[in-house]
Design a protein around this motif. Sequence first.
Motif, PDB file in Angstrom:
ATOM      1  N   LYS A 286       1.176  -1.429   0.074  1.00 13.97           N
ATOM      2  CA  LYS A 286      -0.202  -0.147  -0.060  1.00 13.97           C
ATOM      3  C   LYS A 286       0.753   1.115  -0.335  1.00 13.97           C
ATOM      4  N   TYR A 287       0.381   1.968  -0.774  1.00 14.60           N
ATOM      5  CA  TYR A 287       0.818   3.878  -0.490  1.00 14.60           C
ATOM      6  C   TYR A 287      -0.025   4.327   0.055  1.00 14.60           C
ATOM      7  N   SER A 288       0.730   5.380   0.963  1.00 15.55           N
ATOM      8  CA  SER A 288       0.627   5.845   2.253  1.00 15.55           C
ATOM      9  C   SER A 288      -0.970   7.036   1.323  1.00 15.55           C
ATOM     10  N   THR A 289      -1.176   7.180  -0.017  1.00 20.86           N
ATOM     11  CA  THR A 289      -1.735   8.867  -0.621  1.00 20.86           C
ATOM     12  C   THR A 289      -2.271   7.339  -1.917  1.00 20.86           C
ATOM     13  N   ASP A 290      -3.720   7.619  -1.813  1.00 18.23           N
ATOM     14  CA  ASP A 290      -3.619   7.470  -3.541  1.00 18.23           C
ATOM     15  C   ASP A 290      -4.428   8.821  -4.272  1.00 18.23           C
ATOM     16  N   ARG A 291      -4.085   9.682  -4.236  1.00 22.00           N
ATOM     17  CA  ARG A 291      -4.556  10.951  -4.678  1.00 22.00           C
ATOM     18  C   ARG A 291      -3.149  12.252  -4.068  1.00 22.00           C
ATOM     19  N   ILE A 292      -2.909  13.249  -5.319  1.00 21.39           N
ATOM     20  CA  ILE A 292      -1.917  13.846  -5.343  1.00 21.39           C
ATOM     21  C   ILE A 292      -2.508  14.862  -6.360  1.00 21.39           C
ATOM     22  N   ASP A 293      -2.529  16.182  -5.462  1.00 22.14           N
ATOM     23  CA  ASP A 293      -3.412  17.209  -6.682  1.00 22.14           C
ATOM     24  C   ASP A 293      -2.499  18.312  -6.672  1.00 22.14           C
ATOM     25  N   ALA A 294      -2.118  18.579  -8.135  1.00 23.44           N
ATOM     26  CA  ALA A 294      -0.840  19.422  -8.901  1.00 23.44           C
ATOM     27  C   ALA A 294      -1.365  20.503  -9.267  1.00 23.44           C
ATOM     28  N   TYR A 295      -0.433  21.408  -9.847  1.00 23.91           N
ATOM     29  CA  TYR A 295      -1.145  22.840 -10.366  1.00 23.91           C
ATOM     30  C   TYR A 295      -0.134  23.194 -11.517  1.00 23.91           C
ATOM     31  N   ILE A 296      -0.659  22.965 -13.277  1.00 24.00           N
ATOM     32  CA  ILE A 296       0.375  23.301 -14.150  1.00 24.00           C
ATOM     33  C   ILE A 296       0.825  24.501 -13.541  1.00 24.00           C
TER      34      ILE A 296
ATOM     35  N   TYR B 295      -3.991  11.942 -14.141  1.00 22.06           N
ATOM     36  CA  TYR B 295      -3.024  11.124 -14.895  1.00 22.06           C
ATOM     37  C   TYR B 295      -2.469  10.337 -13.689  1.00 22.06           C
ATOM     38  N   LYS B 296      -2.452   8.503 -13.589  1.00 24.39           N
ATOM     39  CA  LYS B 296      -2.346   7.807 -12.940  1.00 24.39           C
ATOM     40  C   LYS B 296      -0.363   7.565 -12.554  1.00 24.39           C
ATOM     41  N   PHE B 297      -1.196   7.471 -11.201  1.00 23.13           N
ATOM     42  CA  PHE B 297       0.952   6.717 -10.581  1.00 23.13           C
ATOM     43  C   PHE B 297       0.754   4.982 -10.021  1.00 23.13           C
TER      44      PHE B 297
ATOM     45  N   THR C  94      -3.126  -2.754  -6.196  1.00 17.73           N
ATOM     46  CA  THR C  94      -3.392  -1.729  -4.290  1.00 17.73           C
ATOM     47  C   THR C  94      -2.149  -0.951  -4.500  1.00 17.73           C
ATOM     48  N   MET C  95      -1.415  -0.798  -5.217  1.00 16.91           N
ATOM     49  CA  MET C  95      -0.079   0.322  -5.212  1.00 16.91           C
ATOM     50  C   MET C  95      -0.592   1.371  -6.343  1.00 16.91           C
ATOM     51  N   GLN C  96      -1.318   1.619  -6.011  1.00 16.07           N
ATOM     52  CA  GLN C  96      -1.534   2.950  -7.833  1.00 16.07           C
ATOM     53  C   GLN C  96      -2.785   4.223  -7.146  1.00 16.07           C
ATOM     54  N   GLY C  97      -3.265   5.130  -7.816  1.00 18.11           N
ATOM     55  CA  GLY C  97      -3.245   6.958  -7.267  1.00 18.11           C
ATOM     56  C   GLY C  97      -3.572   7.548  -8.427  1.00 18.11           C
ATOM     57  N   LEU C  98      -4.197   8.395  -8.388  1.00 25.50           N
ATOM     58  CA  LEU C  98      -4.782   9.156  -8.906  1.00 25.50           C
ATOM     59  C   LEU C  98      -3.594  10.769  -8.660  1.00 25.50           C
ATOM     60  N   PHE C  99      -3.271  11.308  -9.876  1.00 21.71           N
ATOM     61  CA  PHE C  99      -2.779  12.560  -9.546  1.00 21.71           C
ATOM     62  C   PHE C  99      -2.932  13.426 -10.990  1.00 21.71           C
ATOM     63  N   PHE C 100      -3.507  13.962  -9.825  1.00 19.05           N
ATOM     64  CA  PHE C 100      -4.522  15.253 -11.195  1.00 19.05           C
ATOM     65  C   PHE C 100      -4.219  17.123 -10.900  1.00 19.05           C
ATOM     66  N   VAL C 101      -4.312  17.270 -12.203  1.00 17.01           N
ATOM     67  CA  VAL C 101      -3.833  18.107 -12.801  1.00 17.01           C
ATOM     68  C   VAL C 101      -4.669  19.567 -13.107  1.00 17.01           C
ATOM     69  N   ARG C 102      -4.197  20.249 -12.755  1.00 14.87           N
ATOM     70  CA  ARG C 102      -5.217  21.927 -12.430  1.00 14.87           C
ATOM     71  C   ARG C 102      -4.711  22.705 -13.330  1.00 14.87           C
TER      72      ARG C 102
END
Length: 186
Positions: free
Chosen positions: A73-83, A165-167, A177-185
């Motif tokens: 497991k990762y400790s997070t499954d979502r990261i939010d970032a800006y261009i 984006y996915k990681f 089980t080790m995947q998540g969302l990297f969301f770019v705004r």
Amino acid sequence: MNYRSLAFLACSSLLFSCGNEAPPAAESSTETVIEAEENTPVPSSESEEINGSEDAAPGDTLFVEIEANDQMKYSTDRIDAYIGQVVSLTLKNVGEMPKEAMGHNWTLLRKGADFQDYASKAMLAKEDDFLPADLMGEVVAHTALLGPGETETITFEVPEEAGPYKFLCTFPGHFGTMQGLFFVRQ
Ligand code: CO
């Protein structure tokens, strides 16, 4: 202990009528969430701040810390970032199992990459530490494959296209089980 007895315990300890319509999936996902929070070393509000938030300003460096453990497991499954942001991402393998059995990386795929296809091919690329050389065009950024107690920080620019984006961890069998969302705004 099977699921039925867990559900019974949950009902009786709350002195609350659950009813038969309570879906098993909801119970099991609640358990997963609690477990994930227990494995997170910082309070969830702080964790959200570290891993990006609505308040993050474009142009800042976004510091992200992720732990990977022996439970795949990762400790997070979502990261939010800006261009325009630069990401400083630290992956820490907090497990104890040997790298050959439980190695972890953090791999961010380009937007629109075929997640399943990439993950299936990557797990076969042992000679490349499961990051196939001929598929690097699918990868935005990645850490090395880390063994127990190892930490790596990588720095990369947020991709200039908004959206999801996915990681994943590309070690064989881990992407489920080790995947998540990297969301770019914008
Ligand atoms: Co892994």
